[in-house]
Enzyme design. Structure first.
Site, PDB file in Angstrom:
ATOM      1  N   GLN A 135     -24.628  12.654  -0.063  1.00 59.54           N
ATOM      2  CA  GLN A 135     -23.640  13.455  -0.513  1.00 59.54           C
ATOM      3  C   GLN A 135     -22.333  12.982  -0.421  1.00 59.54           C
ATOM      4  O   GLN A 135     -21.341  13.240  -1.263  1.00 59.54           O
ATOM      5  CB  GLN A 135     -23.843  14.918   0.256  1.00 59.54           C
ATOM      6  CG  GLN A 135     -25.098  15.701  -0.354  1.00 59.54           C
ATOM      7  CD  GLN A 135     -25.199  15.629  -1.917  1.00 59.54           C
ATOM      8  OE1 GLN A 135     -26.294  15.523  -2.282  1.00 59.54           O
ATOM      9  NE2 GLN A 135     -24.296  16.202  -2.476  1.00 59.54           N
ATOM     10  N   GLU A 144     -22.524   9.014 -14.001  1.00 62.73           N
ATOM     11  CA  GLU A 144     -22.643   8.999 -12.608  1.00 62.73           C
ATOM     12  C   GLU A 144     -23.307   7.871 -11.844  1.00 62.73           C
ATOM     13  O   GLU A 144     -24.030   7.044 -12.771  1.00 62.73           O
ATOM     14  CB  GLU A 144     -23.648  10.254 -12.474  1.00 62.73           C
ATOM     15  CG  GLU A 144     -24.155  10.460 -11.014  1.00 62.73           C
ATOM     16  CD  GLU A 144     -24.998  11.682 -10.784  1.00 62.73           C
ATOM     17  OE1 GLU A 144     -25.138  12.152  -9.822  1.00 62.73           O
ATOM     18  OE2 GLU A 144     -25.915  11.915 -11.665  1.00 62.73           O
ATOM     19  N   ASP A 189     -19.915  12.330 -16.724  1.00 62.45           N
ATOM     20  CA  ASP A 189     -21.567  12.726 -16.405  1.00 62.45           C
ATOM     21  C   ASP A 189     -21.536  13.246 -15.070  1.00 62.45           C
ATOM     22  O   ASP A 189     -21.221  12.621 -14.232  1.00 62.45           O
ATOM     23  CB  ASP A 189     -22.243  11.380 -16.452  1.00 62.45           C
ATOM     24  CG  ASP A 189     -23.669  11.560 -15.985  1.00 62.45           C
ATOM     25  OD1 ASP A 189     -24.132  12.667 -15.741  1.00 62.45           O
ATOM     26  OD2 ASP A 189     -24.466  10.442 -16.026  1.00 62.45           O
ATOM     27  N   ARG A 190     -21.662  14.735 -14.902  1.00 70.33           N
ATOM     28  CA  ARG A 190     -21.875  15.424 -13.806  1.00 70.33           C
ATOM     29  C   ARG A 190     -20.539  15.472 -13.238  1.00 70.33           C
ATOM     30  O   ARG A 190     -19.554  14.771 -13.206  1.00 70.33           O
ATOM     31  CB  ARG A 190     -22.814  15.068 -12.662  1.00 70.33           C
ATOM     32  CG  ARG A 190     -22.763  15.915 -11.723  1.00 70.33           C
ATOM     33  CD  ARG A 190     -24.047  15.481 -10.578  1.00 70.33           C
ATOM     34  NE  ARG A 190     -25.380  16.368 -11.156  1.00 70.33           N
ATOM     35  CZ  ARG A 190     -26.527  15.947 -11.053  1.00 70.33           C
ATOM     36  NH1 ARG A 190     -26.723  14.792 -10.472  1.00 70.33           N
ATOM     37  NH2 ARG A 190     -27.642  16.448 -11.621  1.00 70.33           N
ATOM     38  N   ALA A 240     -31.777  16.667 -16.929  1.00 68.11           N
ATOM     39  CA  ALA A 240     -31.398  17.788 -17.933  1.00 68.11           C
ATOM     40  C   ALA A 240     -30.811  16.851 -19.106  1.00 68.11           C
ATOM     41  O   ALA A 240     -31.009  17.395 -20.366  1.00 68.11           O
ATOM     42  CB  ALA A 240     -30.336  18.631 -17.479  1.00 68.11           C
ATOM     43  N   GLY A 241     -30.464  15.518 -19.092  1.00 68.27           N
ATOM     44  CA  GLY A 241     -29.937  14.886 -20.226  1.00 68.27           C
ATOM     45  C   GLY A 241     -28.585  14.742 -20.258  1.00 68.27           C
ATOM     46  O   GLY A 241     -27.906  14.269 -21.404  1.00 68.27           O
TER      47      GLY A 241
END
Length: 205
Positions: free
Chosen positions: A54, A31, A78-79, A11-12
Protein backbone atom coordinates in the site's frame (compact mmCIF):
# COMPACT_ATOMS: atom_id res chain seq x y z
CA UNK A 1 -8.42 18.01 -18.16
CA UNK A 2 -7.78 15.11 -15.81
CA UNK A 3 -9.94 12.00 -16.17
CA UNK A 4 -9.45 9.14 -13.70
CA UNK A 5 -10.84 5.62 -14.02
CA UNK A 6 -11.76 3.72 -10.85
CA UNK A 7 -12.86 0.15 -10.31
CA UNK A 8 -12.10 -3.21 -8.79
CA UNK A 9 -9.34 -5.60 -9.90
CA UNK A 10 -10.27 -6.81 -13.39
CA UNK A 11 -12.94 -4.19 -14.07
CA UNK A 12 -11.18 -3.02 -17.24
CA UNK A 13 -9.54 0.23 -16.08
CA UNK A 14 -6.29 -0.20 -17.97
CA UNK A 15 -8.06 -1.21 -21.18
CA UNK A 16 -10.51 1.69 -21.06
CA UNK A 17 -7.75 4.16 -20.18
CA UNK A 18 -5.81 3.09 -23.26
CA UNK A 19 -8.85 3.20 -25.54
CA UNK A 20 -9.90 6.66 -24.35
CA UNK A 21 -6.35 8.00 -24.58
CA UNK A 22 -6.14 6.77 -28.17
CA UNK A 23 -9.54 8.25 -29.05
CA UNK A 24 -8.86 11.69 -27.58
CA UNK A 25 -5.13 11.79 -28.26
CA UNK A 26 -4.42 12.39 -24.58
CA UNK A 27 -1.61 11.21 -22.35
CA UNK A 28 -2.29 8.12 -20.25
CA UNK A 29 -0.88 7.24 -16.82
CA UNK A 30 -1.14 3.52 -16.10
CA UNK A 31 -1.12 1.90 -12.69
CA UNK A 32 2.32 0.40 -11.94
CA UNK A 33 1.45 -3.29 -11.76
CA UNK A 34 4.11 -5.25 -13.60
CA UNK A 35 6.81 -2.94 -12.15
CA UNK A 36 5.51 -3.29 -8.60
CA UNK A 37 8.12 -5.22 -6.56
CA UNK A 38 5.61 -6.21 -3.85
CA UNK A 39 2.56 -7.42 -5.74
CA UNK A 40 3.47 -11.07 -6.29
CA UNK A 41 4.69 -11.40 -2.70
CA UNK A 42 1.48 -9.78 -1.45
CA UNK A 43 -0.79 -12.33 -3.11
CA UNK A 44 1.31 -15.14 -1.63
CA UNK A 45 1.35 -13.65 1.89
CA UNK A 46 -1.06 -10.73 2.26
CA UNK A 47 -0.46 -10.10 5.96
CA UNK A 48 3.32 -9.86 5.58
CA UNK A 49 3.30 -7.53 2.59
CA UNK A 50 0.07 -5.50 2.91
CA UNK A 51 1.68 -2.37 4.37
CA UNK A 52 4.62 -2.43 1.96
CA UNK A 53 2.31 -2.83 -1.01
CA UNK A 54 0.00 0.00 0.00
CA UNK A 55 2.89 2.39 0.66
CA UNK A 56 4.31 1.61 -2.79
CA UNK A 57 0.96 2.28 -4.47
CA UNK A 58 0.47 5.49 -2.47
CA UNK A 59 3.89 6.78 -3.48
CA UNK A 60 3.33 5.82 -7.11
CA UNK A 61 -0.12 7.43 -7.31
CA UNK A 62 1.03 10.64 -5.61
CA UNK A 63 3.95 10.85 -8.05
CA UNK A 64 1.55 10.48 -10.99
CA UNK A 65 -0.69 13.27 -9.68
CA UNK A 66 2.27 15.64 -9.28
CA UNK A 67 3.37 14.86 -12.85
CA UNK A 68 -0.16 15.45 -14.14
CA UNK A 69 -0.34 18.83 -12.41
CA UNK A 70 3.10 19.89 -13.67
CA UNK A 71 2.49 18.76 -17.26
CA UNK A 72 -0.58 20.93 -17.93
CA UNK A 73 -1.68 18.24 -20.39
CA UNK A 74 -4.95 16.40 -20.85
CA UNK A 75 -4.45 13.12 -18.99
CA UNK A 76 -6.33 9.89 -18.38
CA UNK A 77 -5.29 8.07 -15.19
CA UNK A 78 -5.71 4.37 -14.44
CA UNK A 79 -7.01 4.19 -10.80
CA UNK A 80 -7.04 6.97 -8.21
CA UNK A 81 -5.15 7.67 -5.02
CA UNK A 82 -8.47 7.66 -3.11
CA UNK A 83 -9.03 3.97 -3.86
CA UNK A 84 -5.72 3.06 -2.26
CA UNK A 85 -6.91 4.42 1.06
CA UNK A 86 -10.69 4.06 1.29
CA UNK A 87 -10.90 0.73 -0.55
CA UNK A 88 -7.74 -1.35 -0.39
CA UNK A 89 -5.94 -0.25 2.77
CA UNK A 90 -9.20 -0.05 4.75
CA UNK A 91 -10.19 -3.51 3.55
CA UNK A 92 -6.83 -5.01 4.50
CA UNK A 93 -7.11 -3.46 7.96
CA UNK A 94 -10.65 -4.77 8.48
CA UNK A 95 -9.53 -8.24 7.39
CA UNK A 96 -6.77 -8.19 10.00
CA UNK A 97 -4.09 -8.16 7.30
CA UNK A 98 -2.70 -4.75 8.30
CA UNK A 99 -1.91 -3.97 11.92
CA UNK A 100 -3.49 -0.94 13.70
CA UNK A 101 -0.03 0.65 13.93
CA UNK A 102 0.66 0.26 10.21
CA UNK A 103 -2.84 1.37 9.24
CA UNK A 104 -2.61 4.51 11.39
CA UNK A 105 0.76 5.30 9.85
CA UNK A 106 -0.60 4.74 6.35
CA UNK A 107 -3.76 6.84 6.80
CA UNK A 108 -1.75 9.65 8.37
CA UNK A 109 0.50 9.75 5.30
CA UNK A 110 -2.48 9.61 2.96
CA UNK A 111 -4.23 12.47 4.76
CA UNK A 112 -1.13 14.65 4.43
CA UNK A 113 -0.81 13.86 0.72
CA UNK A 114 -4.51 14.40 0.01
CA UNK A 115 -4.22 18.01 1.19
CA UNK A 116 -1.71 18.71 -1.56
CA UNK A 117 -3.63 17.32 -4.52
CA UNK A 118 -6.71 18.20 -6.54
CA UNK A 119 -9.33 15.60 -7.48
CA UNK A 120 -9.79 14.65 -11.16
CA UNK A 121 -12.18 16.71 -13.27
CA UNK A 122 -14.09 13.53 -14.12
CA UNK A 123 -14.15 10.16 -12.39
CA UNK A 124 -15.29 7.14 -14.42
CA UNK A 125 -16.32 4.28 -12.15
CA UNK A 126 -16.38 0.82 -13.73
CA UNK A 127 -18.99 -1.25 -11.88
CA UNK A 128 -18.55 -4.99 -12.46
CA UNK A 129 -19.88 -8.13 -10.79
CA UNK A 130 -17.50 -10.70 -9.35
CA UNK A 131 -18.05 -13.17 -12.26
CA UNK A 132 -17.11 -10.43 -14.73
CA UNK A 133 -14.03 -9.53 -12.69
CA UNK A 134 -12.95 -13.18 -12.58
CA UNK A 135 -13.44 -13.57 -16.33
CA UNK A 136 -11.29 -10.52 -17.05
CA UNK A 137 -8.60 -11.63 -14.57
CA UNK A 138 -8.45 -15.04 -16.23
CA UNK A 139 -8.28 -13.48 -19.69
CA UNK A 140 -5.17 -11.44 -18.89
CA UNK A 141 -3.49 -14.39 -17.20
CA UNK A 142 -1.22 -12.76 -14.65
CA UNK A 143 0.18 -15.70 -12.60
CA UNK A 144 0.17 -13.86 -9.27
CA UNK A 145 -3.54 -13.04 -9.65
CA UNK A 146 -4.54 -16.70 -9.86
CA UNK A 147 -4.70 -16.88 -6.06
CA UNK A 148 -7.14 -13.98 -5.61
CA UNK A 149 -10.09 -15.19 -3.54
CA UNK A 150 -13.70 -14.56 -4.58
CA UNK A 151 -14.58 -13.26 -1.14
CA UNK A 152 -11.73 -10.73 -1.43
CA UNK A 153 -13.16 -9.38 -4.70
CA UNK A 154 -16.64 -9.32 -3.16
CA UNK A 155 -15.46 -7.30 -0.16
CA UNK A 156 -13.74 -4.83 -2.45
CA UNK A 157 -16.88 -4.47 -4.57
CA UNK A 158 -18.91 -3.68 -1.46
CA UNK A 159 -16.43 -0.99 -0.46
CA UNK A 160 -16.45 0.48 -3.95
CA UNK A 161 -20.23 0.80 -3.89
CA UNK A 162 -20.17 2.52 -0.51
CA UNK A 163 -17.41 4.90 -1.63
CA UNK A 164 -18.98 5.82 -4.96
CA UNK A 165 -22.39 6.42 -3.37
CA UNK A 166 -20.92 9.25 -1.30
CA UNK A 167 -18.34 10.50 -3.82
CA UNK A 168 -18.65 14.27 -4.28
CA UNK A 169 -15.09 15.36 -5.06
CA UNK A 170 -15.59 15.60 -8.84
CA UNK A 171 -18.01 14.90 -11.67
CA UNK A 172 -18.90 11.21 -11.94
CA UNK A 173 -19.74 8.77 -14.72
CA UNK A 174 -20.74 5.21 -13.78
CA UNK A 175 -20.30 2.46 -16.40
CA UNK A 176 -21.98 -0.92 -15.82
CA UNK A 177 -19.35 -3.24 -17.29
CA UNK A 178 -21.66 -6.28 -17.11
CA UNK A 179 -23.95 -4.57 -19.63
CA UNK A 180 -21.27 -2.67 -21.56
CA UNK A 181 -18.43 -5.06 -22.41
CA UNK A 182 -16.34 -2.43 -24.20
CA UNK A 183 -13.36 -4.78 -24.37
CA UNK A 184 -15.11 -6.90 -27.03
CA UNK A 185 -17.85 -4.62 -28.38
CA UNK A 186 -16.92 -1.40 -30.21
CA UNK A 187 -20.54 -0.32 -30.04
CA UNK A 188 -20.39 -0.31 -26.26
CA UNK A 189 -17.13 1.66 -26.41
CA UNK A 190 -18.76 4.27 -28.66
CA UNK A 191 -21.64 4.61 -26.21
CA UNK A 192 -19.18 5.19 -23.36
CA UNK A 193 -17.26 7.77 -25.40
CA UNK A 194 -20.53 9.61 -26.10
CA UNK A 195 -21.20 9.79 -22.35
CA UNK A 196 -17.66 11.00 -21.69
CA UNK A 197 -18.07 13.66 -24.41
CA UNK A 198 -21.26 14.83 -22.73
CA UNK A 199 -19.52 15.08 -19.36
CA UNK A 200 -16.50 16.89 -20.82
CA UNK A 201 -18.70 19.41 -22.65
CA UNK A 202 -20.54 20.04 -19.42
CA UNK A 203 -17.29 20.70 -17.58
CA UNK A 204 -16.13 23.18 -20.20
CA UNK A 205 -19.45 25.03 -20.48
Amino acid sequence: MHIAIAGNIGAGKTTLAGLLAKHYGWEVHYEEVDENPYLADFYNDMKRWAFNLQIYFLKSRFSHIIKIRESNKNVIQDRTIYEDSVIFAANLYDMGLMSPRDYENYTGLFNLMSRLIAPPDLLIYLRASVPTLVRHIQMRGRPYESSIRLDYLKRLNERYETWIRDFKESDLLIVDVDKNEFIKDKGNLSAIIDKVDSKINGLFS
